[in-house]
Design a protein around this motif. Structure first.
Motif, mmCIF file in Angstrom:
data_model
loop_
_atom_site.group_PDB
_atom_site.id
_atom_site.type_symbol
_atom_site.label_atom_id
_atom_site.label_comp_id
_atom_site.label_asym_id
_atom_site.label_seq_id
_atom_site.Cartn_x
_atom_site.Cartn_y
_atom_site.Cartn_z
ATOM 1 N N ALA A 30 0.816 -1.209 0.000
ATOM 2 C CA ALA A 30 0.000 0.000 0.000
ATOM 3 C C ALA A 30 0.846 1.254 0.000
ATOM 4 C CB ALA A 30 -0.931 -0.011 1.198
ATOM 5 N N ALA A 31 2.084 1.147 0.485
ATOM 6 C CA ALA A 31 2.916 2.332 0.683
ATOM 7 C C ALA A 31 3.350 2.983 -0.622
ATOM 8 C CB ALA A 31 4.146 1.971 1.505
ATOM 9 N N VAL A 32 3.358 2.253 -1.726
ATOM 10 C CA VAL A 32 3.834 2.821 -2.993
ATOM 11 C C VAL A 32 3.051 4.071 -3.365
ATOM 12 C CG1 VAL A 32 4.124 2.391 -5.467
ATOM 13 C CG2 VAL A 32 4.663 0.599 -3.823
ATOM 14 N N SER A 33 1.768 4.071 -3.110
ATOM 15 C CA SER A 33 0.943 5.232 -3.454
ATOM 16 C C SER A 33 1.284 6.449 -2.605
ATOM 17 C CB SER A 33 -0.542 4.889 -3.295
ATOM 18 O OG SER A 33 -0.839 4.559 -1.947
ATOM 19 N N ASP A 34 2.036 6.239 -1.531
ATOM 20 C CA ASP A 34 2.440 7.346 -0.666
ATOM 21 C C ASP A 34 3.893 7.765 -0.887
ATOM 22 O OD1 ASP A 34 -0.044 7.493 0.621
ATOM 23 O OD2 ASP A 34 0.502 5.886 2.002
ATOM 24 N N TRP A 35 4.552 7.120 -1.839
ATOM 25 C CA TRP A 35 5.967 7.396 -2.057
ATOM 26 C C TRP A 35 6.197 8.721 -2.769
ATOM 27 C CZ3 TRP A 35 8.675 2.298 -4.070
ATOM 28 C CH2 TRP A 35 8.711 1.367 -3.027
ATOM 29 N N GLY A 66 9.543 7.222 -15.983
ATOM 30 C CA GLY A 66 8.186 7.604 -16.345
ATOM 31 C C GLY A 66 7.261 6.408 -16.449
ATOM 32 N N LEU A 67 7.759 5.306 -16.970
ATOM 33 C CA LEU A 67 6.954 4.092 -17.066
ATOM 34 C C LEU A 67 6.593 3.562 -15.679
ATOM 35 C CD1 LEU A 67 8.894 2.280 -19.932
ATOM 36 C CD2 LEU A 67 6.653 3.384 -20.120
ATOM 37 N N TRP A 68 7.572 3.600 -14.760
ATOM 38 C CA TRP A 68 7.293 3.137 -13.396
ATOM 39 C C TRP A 68 6.274 4.058 -12.725
ATOM 40 C CZ3 TRP A 68 7.243 4.450 -8.306
ATOM 41 C CH2 TRP A 68 7.190 3.392 -7.395
ATOM 42 N N ASN A 69 6.411 5.347 -12.945
ATOM 43 C CA ASN A 69 5.460 6.304 -12.373
ATOM 44 C C ASN A 69 4.047 6.035 -12.873
ATOM 45 O OD1 ASN A 69 4.461 8.910 -11.240
ATOM 46 N ND2 ASN A 69 4.366 9.486 -13.395
ATOM 47 N N ASN A 72 2.624 2.809 -11.278
ATOM 48 C CA ASN A 72 2.495 2.711 -9.825
ATOM 49 C C ASN A 72 1.857 3.911 -9.140
ATOM 50 O OD1 ASN A 72 4.071 0.083 -8.978
ATOM 51 N ND2 ASN A 72 5.283 1.052 -10.594
ATOM 52 N N SER A 73 1.764 5.041 -9.836
ATOM 53 C CA SER A 73 1.110 6.239 -9.296
ATOM 54 C C SER A 73 1.583 6.610 -7.896
ATOM 55 C CB SER A 73 -0.413 6.057 -9.293
ATOM 56 O OG SER A 73 -0.892 5.850 -10.597
ATOM 57 N N PRO A 74 2.893 6.867 -7.719
ATOM 58 C CA PRO A 74 3.353 7.330 -6.401
ATOM 59 C C PRO A 74 2.759 8.698 -6.079
ATOM 60 C CG PRO A 74 5.054 7.665 -8.054
ATOM 61 C CD PRO A 74 3.966 6.883 -8.730
ATOM 62 N N LYS A 75 2.867 9.097 -4.830
ATOM 63 C CA LYS A 75 2.286 10.381 -4.416
ATOM 64 C C LYS A 75 2.879 11.529 -5.231
ATOM 65 C CE LYS A 75 3.419 12.126 -0.396
ATOM 66 N NZ LYS A 75 3.484 12.298 1.071
ATOM 67 N N ALA A 100 14.355 14.671 3.197
ATOM 68 C CA ALA A 100 14.137 13.589 4.155
ATOM 69 C C ALA A 100 12.841 12.836 3.893
ATOM 70 C CB ALA A 100 14.128 14.145 5.576
ATOM 71 N N GLU A 101 11.933 13.416 3.107
ATOM 72 C CA GLU A 101 10.663 12.765 2.781
ATOM 73 C C GLU A 101 10.752 11.897 1.532
ATOM 74 O OE1 GLU A 101 8.183 13.100 4.952
ATOM 75 O OE2 GLU A 101 9.621 14.320 6.083
ATOM 76 N N THR A 102 11.848 11.981 0.803
ATOM 77 C CA THR A 102 11.993 11.195 -0.420
ATOM 78 C C THR A 102 12.041 9.707 -0.077
ATOM 79 O OG1 THR A 102 13.242 12.998 -1.452
ATOM 80 C CG2 THR A 102 13.385 10.828 -2.495
ATOM 81 N N ASP A 103 11.211 8.920 -0.762
ATOM 82 C CA ASP A 103 11.121 7.486 -0.490
ATOM 83 C C ASP A 103 11.920 6.641 -1.477
ATOM 84 O OD1 ASP A 103 8.961 7.398 1.680
ATOM 85 O OD2 ASP A 103 8.028 8.615 0.124
ATOM 86 N N LEU A 104 12.007 7.093 -2.727
ATOM 87 C CA LEU A 104 12.668 6.304 -3.767
ATOM 88 C C LEU A 104 13.489 7.209 -4.657
ATOM 89 C CD1 LEU A 104 13.097 3.655 -5.410
ATOM 90 C CD2 LEU A 104 11.001 4.239 -6.670
ATOM 91 N N VAL A 105 14.732 6.794 -4.907
ATOM 92 C CA VAL A 105 15.628 7.460 -5.852
ATOM 93 C C VAL A 105 16.159 6.401 -6.806
ATOM 94 C CG1 VAL A 105 17.765 8.775 -6.146
ATOM 95 C CG2 VAL A 105 16.308 9.200 -4.154
ATOM 96 N N THR A 106 16.152 6.699 -8.108
ATOM 97 C CA THR A 106 16.767 5.806 -9.087
ATOM 98 C C THR A 106 17.755 6.603 -9.919
ATOM 99 O OG1 THR A 106 15.060 6.198 -10.777
ATOM 100 C CG2 THR A 106 14.698 4.375 -9.238
ATOM 101 N N LEU A 107 18.774 5.912 -10.443
ATOM 102 C CA LEU A 107 19.739 6.613 -11.282
ATOM 103 C C LEU A 107 20.596 5.653 -12.095
ATOM 104 C CD1 LEU A 107 22.901 7.732 -9.351
ATOM 105 C CD2 LEU A 107 21.058 6.571 -8.151
ATOM 106 N N THR A 108 21.074 6.188 -13.217
ATOM 107 C CA THR A 108 22.203 5.631 -13.962
ATOM 108 C C THR A 108 23.223 6.750 -14.067
ATOM 109 O OG1 THR A 108 21.182 6.302 -16.073
ATOM 110 C CG2 THR A 108 20.822 4.020 -15.350
ATOM 111 N N ILE A 109 24.475 6.458 -13.782
ATOM 112 C CA ILE A 109 25.513 7.489 -13.853
ATOM 113 C C ILE A 109 26.876 6.817 -13.951
ATOM 114 C CG2 ILE A 109 26.048 7.785 -11.393
ATOM 115 C CD1 ILE A 109 25.408 10.643 -13.924
ATOM 116 N N GLY A 110 27.801 7.496 -14.597
ATOM 117 C CA GLY A 110 29.173 7.008 -14.695
ATOM 118 C C GLY A 110 29.685 6.889 -16.117
#
Length: 268
Positions: A30-35, A66-69, A72-75, A100-110
């Protein structure tokens, strides 16, 4: 206590235990919608190669963030990823959305830190030996310079988003090595093997540093296996004239069937 009372007590205890055990899983689902979700990174996260690119950073809703968003419709969702980003430009220009409220971060770098794009172009134009030399030069940067840059980048992300789950995704192995001919420039099998070997080594370093930082590493090598450039079902663009920026980046299928499943697997 009677036998009947014992049986009832056991049933009640079992039921309560089942509820306690199930509660965390239900809460997590259930928490994904609040992320609050923030995407960082370079062109492989902004969506270069996908349809619908806009702005100077060439962001697309058909990139994996964008596809994940959409799925999953996060907050909240925000993409700060930008084509051409390096560890330095990520640290200086992409961290403003984290807190401090950020729940999920994704990245590609290097990749841009080691001159990945220039190396591929050199291999397209140079001889087999010239390509091998260019890859060798890039791997010196991978070994000697990139670890410290990644360490600093990951530390900054953790400092800005102390409570977030951070997923670091790798880069695909670009080329199919089984077909004899590959592209307008005739990228030889030898060149393709050199570049693919370089990508493997790059991913190893990113994996090691991201895991050392306590982040979740997600390779995309398995997802893209069998879908390299010049294969029969490529999920990546080869050398592209219009627009040239799409060259050697995932296409829509690569983001949807390569990167998105890798992210989903990392999130469980």
């Amino acid at each position: 206590m009677s036998r009947r009372t014992n049986v009832l007590a056991c049933l009640v205890t079992s039921t309560l235990l089942s509820l306690v055990i199930a509660a965390p899983a239900a809460a997590a689902a259930a928490a994904v919608s609040d992320w609050d979700y923030v995407a960082l990174g370079d062109s492989y996260s902004s969506g270069v190669g996908a349809s619908g690119q806009t702005g100077l950073c060439l962001r697309s809703s058909n990139a994996y963030p964008g596809l994940w968003n959409t799925a999953n419709s996060p907050k909240t969702y925000r993409s700060n990823a930008c084509s051409g980003a390096t560890t330095a430009t990520l640290r200086s220009g992409q961290l403003s959305g984290l807190n401090a409220e950020t729940d999920l971060v994704t990245l590609t770098i290097g990749g841009n830190d080691i001159g990945f794009a220039d190396t591929v172009i050199t291999c397209t134009l140079a001889s087999d030996s010239g390509c091998a030399s260019a890859v060798a030069d890039a791997l010196v940067k991978v070994r000697d310079q990139l670890p410290a840059k990644l360490n600093a980048t990951y530390a900054d992300i953790r400092g800005k988003a102390p409570n977030a789950k951070v997923v670091v995704l790798g880069y695909p192995i670009l080329f199919d090595e089984t077909v004899a001919n590959c592209g307008v420039g005739g990228m030889s099998v030898t060149k393709r093997k050199s570049l693919n070997k370089g990508a493997v080594e790059l991913n190893k370093v990113i994996a090691a540093r991201s895991q050392a930082a306590g982040f979740t590493w997600s390779s995309v090598e398995d997802e893209f296996a069998g879908h390299g450039i010049c294969g029969t079902n490529a999920w990546l663009h080869g050398l592209t004239v219009v627009p040239p920026t799409n060259s050697f980046h995932p296409n829509n299928a690569g983001y949807r069937y390569g990167y998105l499943p890798a992210l989903n697997a990392a999130l469980g």
